[in-house]
Write a protein that holds these residues in place. Structure first.
Motif, PDB file in Angstrom:
ATOM      1  N   HIS A   3      16.817  64.194 -65.640  1.00 31.14           N
ATOM      2  CA  HIS A   3      17.004  64.781 -64.183  1.00 31.14           C
ATOM      3  C   HIS A   3      15.966  65.878 -64.013  1.00 31.14           C
ATOM      4  CE1 HIS A   3      21.140  62.918 -63.983  1.00 31.14           C
ATOM      5  NE2 HIS A   3      20.988  62.888 -65.277  1.00 31.14           N
ATOM      6  N   VAL A   5      15.026  68.841 -61.511  1.00 30.36           N
ATOM      7  CA  VAL A   5      15.398  69.892 -60.372  1.00 30.36           C
ATOM      8  C   VAL A   5      14.263  70.698 -60.008  1.00 30.36           C
ATOM      9  CG1 VAL A   5      17.096  71.541 -59.931  1.00 30.36           C
ATOM     10  CG2 VAL A   5      17.792  69.789 -61.654  1.00 30.36           C
ATOM     11  N   SER A  19       7.068  67.486 -46.612  1.00 36.30           N
ATOM     12  CA  SER A  19       8.332  66.582 -46.161  1.00 36.30           C
ATOM     13  C   SER A  19       7.793  65.282 -45.665  1.00 36.30           C
ATOM     14  CB  SER A  19       9.311  67.371 -45.342  1.00 36.30           C
ATOM     15  OG  SER A  19       8.625  67.655 -44.125  1.00 36.30           O
ATOM     16  N   SER A  22       5.943  63.063 -48.151  1.00 30.09           N
ATOM     17  CA  SER A  22       6.867  62.539 -49.512  1.00 30.09           C
ATOM     18  C   SER A  22       8.305  62.310 -49.042  1.00 30.09           C
ATOM     19  CB  SER A  22       6.782  63.481 -50.534  1.00 30.09           C
ATOM     20  OG  SER A  22       5.462  63.948 -50.869  1.00 30.09           O
ATOM     21  N   LEU A  25      11.472  62.465 -51.116  1.00 27.22           N
ATOM     22  CA  LEU A  25      12.282  63.561 -51.590  1.00 27.22           C
ATOM     23  C   LEU A  25      13.596  63.702 -50.872  1.00 27.22           C
ATOM     24  CD1 LEU A  25       9.176  66.091 -51.528  1.00 27.22           C
ATOM     25  CD2 LEU A  25      10.483  65.039 -53.593  1.00 27.22           C
ATOM     26  N   ASN A  27      15.190  60.724 -49.039  1.00 26.87           N
ATOM     27  CA  ASN A  27      16.146  59.490 -48.969  1.00 26.87           C
ATOM     28  C   ASN A  27      16.419  58.809 -50.382  1.00 26.87           C
ATOM     29  OD1 ASN A  27      13.581  58.189 -49.659  1.00 26.87           O
ATOM     30  ND2 ASN A  27      13.281  58.046 -47.507  1.00 26.87           N
ATOM     31  N   ARG A  28      15.827  59.684 -51.516  1.00 23.88           N
ATOM     32  CA  ARG A  28      15.880  59.224 -52.773  1.00 23.88           C
ATOM     33  C   ARG A  28      16.487  60.384 -53.735  1.00 23.88           C
ATOM     34  NH1 ARG A  28      16.180  53.650 -52.985  1.00 23.88           N
ATOM     35  NH2 ARG A  28      14.291  52.800 -51.660  1.00 23.88           N
ATOM     36  N   CYS A  29      16.742  61.429 -53.331  1.00 23.99           N
ATOM     37  CA  CYS A  29      17.013  62.555 -54.104  1.00 23.99           C
ATOM     38  C   CYS A  29      18.465  63.336 -53.374  1.00 23.99           C
ATOM     39  CB  CYS A  29      15.893  63.725 -53.880  1.00 23.99           C
ATOM     40  SG  CYS A  29      14.506  63.128 -54.728  1.00 23.99           S
ATOM     41  N   VAL A  30      18.976  63.883 -54.376  1.00 30.36           N
ATOM     42  CA  VAL A  30      20.384  64.521 -53.877  1.00 30.36           C
ATOM     43  C   VAL A  30      19.737  66.014 -53.474  1.00 30.36           C
ATOM     44  CG1 VAL A  30      22.694  65.625 -54.597  1.00 30.36           C
ATOM     45  CG2 VAL A  30      21.814  63.510 -55.596  1.00 30.36           C
ATOM     46  N   ILE A  31      20.004  66.273 -52.125  1.00 30.06           N
ATOM     47  CA  ILE A  31      19.595  67.520 -51.630  1.00 30.06           C
ATOM     48  C   ILE A  31      20.967  68.633 -51.552  1.00 30.06           C
ATOM     49  CG2 ILE A  31      18.606  68.751 -49.576  1.00 30.06           C
ATOM     50  CD1 ILE A  31      17.251  66.141 -48.983  1.00 30.06           C
TER      51      ILE A  31
END
Length: 351
Positions: A3, A5, A19, A22, A25, A27-31
């Motif tokens: 993981h 962070v 943004s 990339s 960052l 649509n594939r990550c937990v924000i």
């Protein structure tokens, strides 16, 4: 599972480009979006970071309600938060007036706390060093007093010896004229020694009184200088520097400080003051603010001190006034106070 962070600051000018370049960052990550910290959180963080500071009640202007250490730490934490909030309010005003906004983030708040703690430690070390110097001076005075006591004891011994020799000379007066002459010479020598010791004792006493008086006068001047400079920040100075035509009280305060820090080497006009572009250039030099902290009053030459006294300190209230400089600018006020305190301390040193 691995993981990763990491944090990104939306206030950063490059945030938009990063943004867009990339998209994964988003649509594939937990924000997890973080907003401003509430006042309770800011206070708790400031309280935790400053819990190890040694805060004496005498360091506060108002000591009522601050008898307990916990109360003093809470007051300091509240003050730190108040400064942070005030900067944010000023940025809002700046946005309205100049269409410019500087984002203040929790990271800035943490940096501010760390800077505050470091500054407190630095000033405490300076005060301890000054105390050591004064202790050395008092020790010298004590040693001088002991030397005077020893000289007085020696004088008493000589007086006893003189009396004995006078008695012996009187008994042999009719027998030895030469012995009487020797006794008279010894009496004269002892009298001269007594007079010399009395003069030396008086000189020592006068010097001791002068030293104690100068120490008592120089200490407040030194403390005032240190206190004044501790309130000056680079941001506040930059605000004054960027003004094309600052107020008269702000301008004359910074001009005087530049004259002192430069040793009187900057070019001046007919009024004995440097032109504002010259002052701006000097203020923009690297380490300008640190020069206040590193400045030693023995660097102030008599010629520069005389010019500062005539062209700044002795000017009418309409031109030089520390209180009005305080109202004119948050940086100019402390700078004016530093100039006056430094001048006073340097004058006492010369006298």
């Amino acid at each position: 599972n691995l993981h990763i962070v990491f944090t990104m600051n939306p206030a950063n000018p490059d945030f938009y480009n990063r943004s867009n370049s990339s998209p994964a960052l988003f649509n594939r990550c937990v924000i997890d979006w973080f907003g401003d910290w509430p006042d309770e959180a800011l206070t708790q963080v400031a309280l935790d970071f400053t819990k190890d500071l040694e805060l004496d009640a005498s360091a506060f202007t108002t000591q009522k309600g601050l008898e307990e250490p916990q109360a003093r730490h809470e007051r300091v934490a509240q003050t730190v938060v108040a400064f942070h909030k005030k900067v944010d309010d000023i940025n809002v005003q700046l946005q309205r007036s100049a269409q410019k906004y500087n984002f203040i983030t929790p990271r800035d708040f943490l940096d501010f706390i760390n800077h505050f703690i470091g500054l407190v430690s630095e000033k405490r070390a300076e005060l301890h060093e000054q105390q050591a110097h004064f202790d050395d001076g008092l020790q010298k005075l004590k040693e001088t007093g002991q030397e005077v006591t020893e000289l007085q004891a020696g004088l008493a011994s000589k007086e006893v010896e003189l009396t004995q020799k006078n008695n012996d000379a009187s008994a042999r007066f009719g027998q030895m004229t030469t012995g009487q002459r020797e006794a008279e010479e010894k009496q004269k020598a002892c009298t001269e020694l007594k007079e010399s010791l009395e003069v030396d004792s008086k000189v020592v006493a006068e010097k001791s009184a002068v030293i104690e008086s100068e120490l008592a006068e120089a200490q407040p001047a030194l403390d005032a200088a240190k206190l004044a400079i501790s309130g000056v920040t680079k941001k506040a100075l930059d605000e004054v520097r960027k003004m094309p035509n600052p107020s008269a009280f702000a301008k004359i305060a910074v001009q005087a400080a530049v004259m002192i820090l430069s040793g009187g080497t900057v070019p001046v006009g007919k009024d004995g003051r440097p032109q504002w572009p010259v002052v701006q250039k000097t203020m923009n030099e690297a380490g300008f603010l640190k020069r206040f902290e590193d400045y030693k009053t023995d660097q102030l030459e008599d010629k520069t001190r005389h010019n500062i006294q005539i062209h700044y300190i002795d000017r009418p209230k309409e031109e030089w006034d520390v209180e009005k400089s305080m109202k004119a600018s948050s940086a100019a006020g402390p700078v004016a106070q530093w100039v006056e305190s430094t001048m006073k301390y340097a004058t006492l040193e010369r006298n």
